[in-house]
Scaffold this motif. Sequence first.
Motif, PDB file in Angstrom:
ATOM      1  N   SER A   1     -18.001 -13.199  44.483  1.00 24.31           N
ATOM      2  CA  SER A   1     -17.393 -12.077  45.412  1.00 24.31           C
ATOM      3  C   SER A   1     -17.559 -12.099  46.812  1.00 24.31           C
ATOM      4  O   SER A   1     -16.699 -11.804  47.550  1.00 24.31           O
ATOM      5  N   VAL A   2     -18.754 -12.690  47.242  1.00 24.28           N
ATOM      6  CA  VAL A   2     -18.918 -12.730  48.911  1.00 24.28           C
ATOM      7  C   VAL A   2     -18.228 -13.637  49.134  1.00 24.28           C
ATOM      8  O   VAL A   2     -17.209 -13.896  50.293  1.00 24.28           O
TER       9      VAL A   2
ATOM     10  N   ILE B   1     -14.972 -14.612  47.862  1.00 29.90           N
ATOM     11  CA  ILE B   1     -13.722 -14.108  47.898  1.00 29.90           C
ATOM     12  C   ILE B   1     -13.676 -13.073  49.272  1.00 29.90           C
ATOM     13  O   ILE B   1     -12.377 -13.208  49.711  1.00 29.90           O
ATOM     14  N   GLY B   2     -14.584 -12.260  49.498  1.00 25.52           N
ATOM     15  CA  GLY B   2     -14.598 -11.696  50.691  1.00 25.52           C
ATOM     16  C   GLY B   2     -14.178 -12.417  52.032  1.00 25.52           C
ATOM     17  O   GLY B   2     -13.314 -12.159  52.872  1.00 25.52           O
TER      18      GLY B   2
ATOM     19  N   LEU C   1     -10.607 -13.866  51.912  1.00 28.81           N
ATOM     20  CA  LEU C   1      -9.713 -12.690  52.239  1.00 28.81           C
ATOM     21  C   LEU C   1      -9.466 -12.709  53.817  1.00 28.81           C
ATOM     22  O   LEU C   1      -8.466 -12.477  54.549  1.00 28.81           O
TER      23      LEU C   1
ATOM     24  N   GLN D   1     -20.042  -9.184  36.752  1.00 28.57           N
ATOM     25  CA  GLN D   1     -19.541  -9.248  38.158  1.00 28.57           C
ATOM     26  C   GLN D   1     -18.590 -10.474  38.162  1.00 28.57           C
ATOM     27  O   GLN D   1     -17.832 -10.459  39.024  1.00 28.57           O
TER      28      GLN D   1
ATOM     29  N   GLU E   1     -15.357  -9.742  36.942  1.00 29.00           N
ATOM     30  CA  GLU E   1     -14.455  -8.893  37.897  1.00 29.00           C
ATOM     31  C   GLU E   1     -14.172  -9.783  39.002  1.00 29.00           C
ATOM     32  O   GLU E   1     -12.712  -9.489  39.475  1.00 29.00           O
ATOM     33  N   ALA E   2     -14.883 -10.861  39.637  1.00 30.57           N
ATOM     34  CA  ALA E   2     -14.442 -11.581  40.762  1.00 30.57           C
ATOM     35  C   ALA E   2     -13.170 -12.316  40.302  1.00 30.57           C
ATOM     36  O   ALA E   2     -12.216 -12.753  40.965  1.00 30.57           O
TER      37      ALA E   2
ATOM     38  N   PHE F   1     -10.023 -10.746  40.411  1.00 31.09           N
ATOM     39  CA  PHE F   1      -9.577 -10.145  41.673  1.00 31.09           C
ATOM     40  C   PHE F   1      -8.928 -11.402  42.627  1.00 31.09           C
ATOM     41  O   PHE F   1      -7.857 -11.681  42.970  1.00 31.09           O
TER      42      PHE F   1
ATOM     43  N   HIS G   1      -5.249 -11.452  43.408  1.00 33.89           N
ATOM     44  CA  HIS G   1      -4.934 -11.525  45.067  1.00 33.89           C
ATOM     45  C   HIS G   1      -4.492 -13.128  45.598  1.00 33.89           C
ATOM     46  O   HIS G   1      -4.444 -13.395  46.723  1.00 33.89           O
TER      47      HIS G   1
END
Lengths: 272, 320
Positions: free
Chosen positions: A125-126, A128-129, A132, A156, A159-160, A163, A167
């Motif tokens: 997730s990090v 991915i941030g 982005l 998680q 979830e990631a 995402f 995206h």
Amino acid sequence: MQTRDISELQDFCKKIRRHIIEMITEAKSGHPGGSLSAVETLAVLYLEVMRHDSKNPQWKERDRFILGKGHACPVLYATMAECGYTPVDQLKTLRKMGSIYQGHPDRRFIPALEASTGSLGQGLSVAIGMGLAARMDGNPSRTYVMLGDGEIQEGQIWEAAMFASFHKLDNIVAIVDYNKIQLDGFVKDIMELEPLADKWRSFGWHVVDADGHDLLALRRAFAEAEATKGKPTVLLAHTIKGKGVSFMENNPKFHGMAPTKDECEKALKELA
Amino acid sequence: MAAKTKFDLKMGSATREAFGKTLVQLGRENKDVVVCDADLSKSTMVHWFAQEFPGRFFTCGIAEANMVAIGAGLASAGKIPFVASFSAFVLTKGFEQLRVTVAYPNVNVKVVGTHSGISIGEDGPSQMSIEDLSLATALPGFTVISPADEVSMAAFVRLAASHDGPVFLRAGRAKVPVVYNPDQQFAIGKAIELIDGSDVTLMAHGLMVAESLRAAEILEAEGISTRVVDVPTIKPLDTGAVAKAARETGAIVVGEEHLVDGGLGVKVAQAVTQSHPCVMEFVGVTTYAESGTPEGLLQKYGMTAANMAAAARRAVARKK
């Protein structure tokens, strides 16, 4: 990608393995198995694939690496030290009070780390941030995140995964260090992941399967990831836990157990 | 003096609405401001930001843990992410991510929890956030803010954005009275004395500020000189204002739409025992509520001006 002689890479990997064994032996605790399995992947990333500069660790266009499976930090510390980020001569302070080489990666001690990790499931997730942010800025920076196979049992991660493909994030690459062993035993006995490639594909990812100890295969896999547009890539790096030390290979005992002095000597002999 | 001298308390908008509107203005002024949403944009009111800045708005689906950690990644790469959801979800489902990817590495993420407290009404306890301040204040390095009205919320959205470090900003669903004049100045870590008084101090945040002002009117009529202090920043607490109230009034009542086992009351008690021990009373939630109208619930679960006044009378009596 800046390629090097395979023999140079092989020598580098051997050196990293020796560091891992010595660091964990000295610390009397740590995770040798999952550090040894990830050596080649990090070597190819740091020596060939990633654009980075240890003299300028905050360079805005650098490629980034996150170790999701933070417990394997000895391999990351040794690789970063040999690349000039941190002192090689302090590697053996691993896990000691005041050391920059904390038990799990900690940005407060090494600002060149892209993330503090240790709680599994969050690194993707990090990453991915970061992906982005790079895309918004037209920044060519790419982010690589290494996940443990046990780690991807965390919800998680999925979830990631949803995402990133939704995206269309093609500037991040996930690497699963698929060594088939987790703390309590073999992955297939704890929580089977197969069919793993199908899972990632169904989540919209481009999947590359490769032998995670084959330097040429890893080089090809990362090139394929970079050439893949419109979707994220996951590299399933098939590896051997404890790789390079005969009595640690495929042995769940060495997930989180330090070698004794004798075992250390034996291991170093094999890695001479 | 910018604070209103007489509080006629006209109804204003909900703090979530002030948050959503200010976020759009902030977006126009700072291109690094980005927003993450977990399928509640029309409720948290970040949908206005999404309409104007689609390239800086990220739909995460109903996946709060992932959303929080994505916020950490965005912040690490130089963005100012506002990560918004219901307070009940973002702090509970995202708590471990707030701990490990935001608080511990001290990453510049702004977490916004709307629909806080029991005044969300009919949706009931699963959506009611009564533990969020306990959780947020437990995280080292976090700044925790609960504005009382639309004016203070607008100011604190901007203050949160310009603050370097993680912030939790608490917003409500229901419309609340306007406490402040538009020119009121706010600062992180500063409490605001709204009414001076000498017998007892009422300290509150969120919608309990307006209730405290109403309670002060009741108490004044009874001859109890009542000080009212709005404490929008729960962490770091304005310990100076707390010590001053303890010293000068000798009794403090804390009112909050939150569990009394965490939140402002506990923080104030800690500050009081470290400075000038005094009589204290606590008005807040003690258990999970139920469906109902916001007004009906606040009445049933004891968070009205009458409850504040009763607690103040108890405190004053205990002083003697």
